[in-house]
Design a protein around this motif. Structure first.
Motif, PDB file in Angstrom:
ATOM      1  N   LEU A 259     -12.788   5.591  10.113  1.00 55.70           N
ATOM      2  CA  LEU A 259     -13.053   4.339   9.407  1.00 55.70           C
ATOM      3  C   LEU A 259     -13.736   4.665   8.090  1.00 55.70           C
ATOM      4  CD1 LEU A 259     -12.926   1.190   9.965  1.00 55.70           C
ATOM      5  CD2 LEU A 259     -15.335   1.370  10.548  1.00 55.70           C
ATOM      6  N   VAL A 260     -13.241   4.091   6.992  1.00 56.20           N
ATOM      7  CA  VAL A 260     -13.836   4.302   5.671  1.00 56.20           C
ATOM      8  C   VAL A 260     -14.010   2.941   5.012  1.00 56.20           C
ATOM      9  CG1 VAL A 260     -13.619   5.393   3.421  1.00 56.20           C
ATOM     10  CG2 VAL A 260     -12.738   6.568   5.452  1.00 56.20           C
ATOM     11  N   PHE A 261     -15.263   2.548   4.804  1.00 54.82           N
ATOM     12  CA  PHE A 261     -15.565   1.307   4.085  1.00 54.82           C
ATOM     13  C   PHE A 261     -16.062   1.681   2.698  1.00 54.82           C
ATOM     14  CE2 PHE A 261     -18.464  -2.224   2.930  1.00 54.82           C
ATOM     15  CZ  PHE A 261     -17.525  -3.254   2.933  1.00 54.82           C
ATOM     16  N   LEU A 262     -15.378   1.188   1.668  1.00 54.53           N
ATOM     17  CA  LEU A 262     -15.632   1.621   0.292  1.00 54.53           C
ATOM     18  C   LEU A 262     -16.536   0.683  -0.489  1.00 54.53           C
ATOM     19  CD1 LEU A 262     -11.993   2.766  -0.512  1.00 54.53           C
ATOM     20  CD2 LEU A 262     -13.970   4.232  -0.086  1.00 54.53           C
ATOM     21  N   GLY A 263     -17.210  -0.226   0.183  1.00 54.55           N
ATOM     22  CA  GLY A 263     -18.148  -1.117  -0.486  1.00 54.55           C
ATOM     23  C   GLY A 263     -17.707  -2.562  -0.465  1.00 54.55           C
ATOM     24  N   ASP A 264     -16.383  -2.800  -0.591  1.00 52.05           N
ATOM     25  CA  ASP A 264     -15.872  -4.171  -0.535  1.00 52.05           C
ATOM     26  C   ASP A 264     -14.607  -4.290   0.309  1.00 52.05           C
ATOM     27  OD1 ASP A 264     -14.194  -2.804  -2.184  1.00 52.05           O
ATOM     28  OD2 ASP A 264     -14.446  -4.108  -3.927  1.00 52.05           O
ATOM     29  N   HIS A 265     -14.094  -3.150   0.801  1.00 57.55           N
ATOM     30  CA  HIS A 265     -12.927  -3.194   1.684  1.00 57.55           C
ATOM     31  C   HIS A 265     -12.815  -1.886   2.449  1.00 57.55           C
ATOM     32  CE1 HIS A 265     -11.208  -0.992  -1.753  1.00 57.55           C
ATOM     33  NE2 HIS A 265     -10.354  -0.496  -0.866  1.00 57.55           N
ATOM     34  N   PHE A 266     -12.006  -1.930   3.505  1.00 56.42           N
ATOM     35  CA  PHE A 266     -11.731  -0.741   4.297  1.00 56.42           C
ATOM     36  C   PHE A 266     -10.509  -0.012   3.738  1.00 56.42           C
ATOM     37  CE2 PHE A 266     -13.982  -3.450   7.336  1.00 56.42           C
ATOM     38  CZ  PHE A 266     -14.912  -2.560   7.844  1.00 56.42           C
ATOM     39  N   TYR A 267     -10.589   1.303   3.731  1.00 57.66           N
ATOM     40  CA  TYR A 267      -9.416   2.094   3.363  1.00 57.66           C
ATOM     41  C   TYR A 267      -8.380   1.965   4.476  1.00 57.66           C
ATOM     42  CZ  TYR A 267      -6.351   6.110   2.745  1.00 57.66           C
ATOM     43  OH  TYR A 267      -5.254   6.904   2.610  1.00 57.66           O
ATOM     44  N   THR A 268      -7.129   1.732   4.097  1.00 62.17           N
ATOM     45  CA  THR A 268      -6.051   1.622   5.067  1.00 62.17           C
ATOM     46  C   THR A 268      -4.812   2.293   4.514  1.00 62.17           C
ATOM     47  OG1 THR A 268      -4.627   0.081   6.267  1.00 62.17           O
ATOM     48  CG2 THR A 268      -5.501  -0.679   4.172  1.00 62.17           C
ATOM     49  N   ILE A 269      -4.028   2.893   5.390  1.00 61.83           N
ATOM     50  CA  ILE A 269      -2.847   3.644   4.946  1.00 61.83           C
ATOM     51  C   ILE A 269      -1.784   2.714   4.386  1.00 61.83           C
ATOM     52  CG2 ILE A 269      -3.223   5.551   6.527  1.00 61.83           C
ATOM     53  CD1 ILE A 269      -1.151   4.313   8.385  1.00 61.83           C
ATOM     54  N   GLN A 270      -1.841   1.405   4.730  1.00 60.33           N
ATOM     55  CA  GLN A 270      -0.856   0.470   4.182  1.00 60.33           C
ATOM     56  C   GLN A 270      -1.137   0.129   2.719  1.00 60.33           C
ATOM     57  OE1 GLN A 270      -2.398  -0.212   7.167  1.00 60.33           O
ATOM     58  NE2 GLN A 270      -0.695   0.356   8.496  1.00 60.33           N
ATOM     59  N   ALA A 271      -2.380   0.302   2.284  1.00 55.11           N
ATOM     60  CA  ALA A 271      -2.733  -0.022   0.898  1.00 55.11           C
ATOM     61  C   ALA A 271      -3.740   1.004   0.376  1.00 55.11           C
ATOM     62  CB  ALA A 271      -3.329  -1.430   0.820  1.00 55.11           C
TER      63      ALA A 271
ATOM     64  N   GLY B 202      -7.714  -3.200  -0.823  1.00 59.56           N
ATOM     65  CA  GLY B 202      -7.212  -2.745   0.464  1.00 59.56           C
ATOM     66  C   GLY B 202      -6.178  -3.650   1.090  1.00 59.56           C
ATOM     67  N   VAL B 203      -5.514  -4.470   0.290  1.00 62.47           N
ATOM     68  CA  VAL B 203      -4.534  -5.433   0.803  1.00 62.47           C
ATOM     69  C   VAL B 203      -3.165  -5.107   0.205  1.00 62.47           C
ATOM     70  CG1 VAL B 203      -3.838  -7.857   0.864  1.00 62.47           C
ATOM     71  CG2 VAL B 203      -6.241  -7.239   1.152  1.00 62.47           C
ATOM     72  N   ALA B 204      -2.153  -5.111   1.056  1.00 59.77           N
ATOM     73  CA  ALA B 204      -0.780  -4.898   0.599  1.00 59.77           C
ATOM     74  C   ALA B 204       0.157  -5.676   1.517  1.00 59.77           C
ATOM     75  CB  ALA B 204      -0.427  -3.409   0.625  1.00 59.77           C
TER      76      ALA B 204
ATOM     77  N   LEU C  17      -2.496  -0.049  14.056  1.00 58.86           N
ATOM     78  CA  LEU C  17      -2.018   0.226  12.698  1.00 58.86           C
ATOM     79  C   LEU C  17      -2.512  -0.774  11.660  1.00 58.86           C
ATOM     80  CD1 LEU C  17       1.701   1.211  13.452  1.00 58.86           C
ATOM     81  CD2 LEU C  17      -0.288   2.708  13.209  1.00 58.86           C
ATOM     82  N   TYR C  18      -2.792  -2.030  12.076  1.00 56.75           N
ATOM     83  CA  TYR C  18      -2.983  -3.076  11.084  1.00 56.75           C
ATOM     84  C   TYR C  18      -4.324  -3.795  11.151  1.00 56.75           C
ATOM     85  CZ  TYR C  18       1.947  -2.707   9.844  1.00 56.75           C
ATOM     86  OH  TYR C  18       3.155  -2.255   9.403  1.00 56.75           O
ATOM     87  N   VAL C  19      -5.214  -3.408  12.062  1.00 57.05           N
ATOM     88  CA  VAL C  19      -6.458  -4.166  12.191  1.00 57.05           C
ATOM     89  C   VAL C  19      -7.272  -4.131  10.900  1.00 57.05           C
ATOM     90  CG1 VAL C  19      -7.642  -2.180  13.260  1.00 57.05           C
ATOM     91  CG2 VAL C  19      -8.533  -4.494  13.577  1.00 57.05           C
ATOM     92  N   LYS C  20      -7.348  -2.977  10.239  1.00 65.63           N
ATOM     93  CA  LYS C  20      -8.147  -2.883   9.009  1.00 65.63           C
ATOM     94  C   LYS C  20      -7.499  -3.651   7.859  1.00 65.63           C
ATOM     95  CE  LYS C  20      -8.319   1.575   9.726  1.00 65.63           C
ATOM     96  NZ  LYS C  20      -8.553   3.026   9.761  1.00 65.63           N
ATOM     97  N   LEU C  21      -6.168  -3.659   7.822  1.00 65.04           N
ATOM     98  CA  LEU C  21      -5.477  -4.411   6.772  1.00 65.04           C
ATOM     99  C   LEU C  21      -5.787  -5.897   6.884  1.00 65.04           C
ATOM    100  CD1 LEU C  21      -3.407  -4.566   4.449  1.00 65.04           C
ATOM    101  CD2 LEU C  21      -1.631  -4.793   6.203  1.00 65.04           C
ATOM    102  N   PHE C  22      -5.769  -6.440   8.082  1.00 67.42           N
ATOM    103  CA  PHE C  22      -6.003  -7.871   8.231  1.00 67.42           C
ATOM    104  C   PHE C  22      -7.486  -8.217   8.088  1.00 67.42           C
ATOM    105  CE2 PHE C  22      -1.693  -7.794   9.680  1.00 67.42           C
ATOM    106  CZ  PHE C  22      -1.208  -9.048   9.329  1.00 67.42           C
TER     107      PHE C  22
END
Length: 539
Positions: free
Chosen positions: A359-371, A377-379, A517-522
């Motif tokens: 898990l990587v939180f960059l200050g305002d969103h989580f890093y995710t492989i989809q974005a 962090g949204v795509a 796969l998608y919990v961090k994206l949502f």
């Protein structure tokens, strides 16, 4: 025979799914970064420290704490110790030095000598010498001095908080430390024929015991000096707070720290904070600072699970390299690792971090492989869109353009109660797998809280999030897969009732896949939405 084989195949697949960990699908990110000492970086988890540590240059600090008492003359005249060669280590009680060959206790106190000769007369009349004894350091702050250059440390802590910290130990000296907070004991072994222990404050207490546990000396006043004459003294510390000096001036050796999730994370954080308050009170020669913790025990316990195996970065604008893609931190970041290594370079005053992170939180969103390159962090989840298009296309094609094959002879199938049992089993197994995915990525899940703390507010919050992922996973991933399988089974002529059951059972585990796969994206989508409406609501 086909229907029987399909049923048996479904049961075998179900057994295979239950035999694997729910963590197998969660993606991890390879991360590396160089973090300067100026950034507050706190690692939490099982901690293994390997490296050479050099004590603090002794003269200025010792003379500051000794309040201009003639310690220099005493050590050089009486014991042939050059104070310029002393290397000092801060020590917090409780601690002990056991089976010492010989110690000398000098209670300097607030004595006022008109000359050094008067001081020597005092020594002749008031010196206390003991042999074959133990020294017990109770609550408080102490200074331990050695003439040994470096100390080799190779220690694994079952759980610890660690970070680089700079502290002003005197008016002119600010020292850099690897600071460790842990419930583990810690032993330092020295090879120095003569070492010293100095008791600088009134709120400390030291006792000397014989090997038969008889009390020989008990000192509670400031400015007590202990001269320890032993070839290999060993300092056993149990203070929960350890300061290991880092020589940023001359050291060329790096220090390696390996962090991984602990089997016994910090769950009783209120107790830990209270203990540290007492230690800091002893260090500052004042009352411990108290923080209102009542009512936050449940939240703090949950936080203990989340931060386990993690790294917190505060006041940071550092750049991380995640899966070979540069990522910028916004003030605060949190990295939760499977295992990662910190390499401390004292000379350049940087810590290099590398390892696998869940898990990587960059200050305002989580890093995710989809974005990976998106600022928020949204795509668009193209995989889900493509799956839906394929499902609808295949369903329409098989339904209207291809003639259904003749239905084959039906084999006996399981009675309805067994199908119901199978359905319930798949639901339960999928729920557990979804729960394990959440726990693997975020450190805590609904079942973790339920079995660890019982039913409380945190449980309802987490189970709510998991149910949202369950609903999203069903509609976005399970339904299109069900349409695809239904089309295929209908075309090959599988019994309609059996095919319906098979597609239902096979599609439910897709909720687990979706969550992994998608919990961090949502969650990023929710954070983005909250970030947009929050200023309006606050206004």
């Amino acid at each position: 025979m086909l229907s029987t084989r399909l049923v048996i195949g479904s049961i075998v697949l179900l057994i295979m799914i239950t035999s694997v960990s729910g963590q197998i699908l969660s993606p991890t990110a390879r991360l590396s970064a160089e973090i300067p000492f100026s950034t507050i970086a706190i690692a939490i988890g099982q901690t293994e420290v390997i490296g050479d540590f050099t004590g603090i240059d002794g003269k200025n600090i010792l003379e500051t704490y000794a309040q201009d008492l003639p310690v220099d003359e005493l050590l050089s005249y009486q014991y042939n110790i050059d104070i310029d060669e002393l290397r000092l280590f801060p020590v917090f009680g409780p601690a002990s030095l056991n089976k010492l060959t010989k110690i000398t206790v000098i209670e300097i106190g607030d004595l006022d000598f008109s000359s050094f000769d008067d001081f020597l007369v005092f020594l002749d009349e008031n010196i206390h010498t003991y042999t074959n004894v133990d020294i017990v350091l109770k609550e408080g702050f102490f200074i331990y001095g050695i003439t040994q250059n470096t100390i080799k440390i190779d220690k694994r802590f079952t759980n610890a908080l660690s970070g680089i910290l700079s502290l002003p130990l005197s008016e002119n000296e600010t020292e850099t430390f690897l600071t460790m907070v842990t419930e583990d004991s810690f032993t330092l072994a020295f090879s120095s024929n003569v070492t010293i222990l100095f008791q600088p404050a009134n709120n400390t207490e030291t006792a000397v015991f014989s090997q038969q546990k008889e009390l020989l000396w008990n000192g509670q006043n400031a400015n007590i000096l202990y001269i320890i004459e032993d070839a290999s003294p060993t300092l056993q510390m149990n203070a929960q707070l350890y300061l290991l000096p880092i020589d940023t001036q001359s050291s060329h050796e790096t220090i390696s720290i390996t962090i991984s999730p602990s089997d016994s994370p910090f769950t009783d954080i209120p107790h830990l904070i209270t203990s540290l308050q007492n230690i800091i009170g002893g260090f500052t020669d004042g009352d411990a600072i108290e923080y209102p913790l009542e009512g936050f025990e449940t939240v703090l316990t949950t936080v203990g699970y989340i931060i386990n195996g993690g790294l917190v970065l505060v006041n940071s604008s550092d750049e991380l390299l995640i899966d070979d893609i540069p990522q910028q931190i916004t003030n605060v970041a949190f990295l939760r690792g499977s295992s990662f290594i910190e390499t401390i370079d004292p000379k350049d005053e940087v810590t290099t971090i590398s390892g696998e992170f869940r898990l990587v939180f960059l200050g305002d969103h989580f890093y995710t492989i989809q974005a990976p390159t998106a600022d928020n962090g949204v795509a668009i989840p193209w995989l889900i869109i493509i799956l839906w298009i394929s499902a609808l296309g295949l369903f329409i094609f098989t339904r209207f353009y291809l003639k259904k094959q003749k239905e084959k002879d039906k084999d006996p199938i399981f009675p309805s109660p067994l199908y119901l049992l199978l359905h319930i089993s798949i639901l339960i197994i999928t729920f557990v797998l979804v729960d394990r995915e959440i726990s693997f990525q975020f450190g805590v899940s609904a079942l973790d809280v339920l079995f660890g703390q019982g039913v409380n507010l945190i449980f309802f919050i987490i189970i709510g999030v998991q149910m949202i992922m369950w609903v999203l996973g069903y509609f976005l991933l399970a339904i299109p897969l069900r349409l695809i399988l239904s089309s295929i089974l209908t075309y090959v002529g599988v019994d309609k009732k059996l095919g319906k059951r098979l597609t239902k059972y096979s599609s439910i585990p897709m909720i687990w896949v979706f969550t992994a796969l998608y919990v961090k994206l949502f969650i990023n989508i929710m954070l983005l939405y909250v970030g947009q409406i929050l200023p309006v609501s606050l206004g």
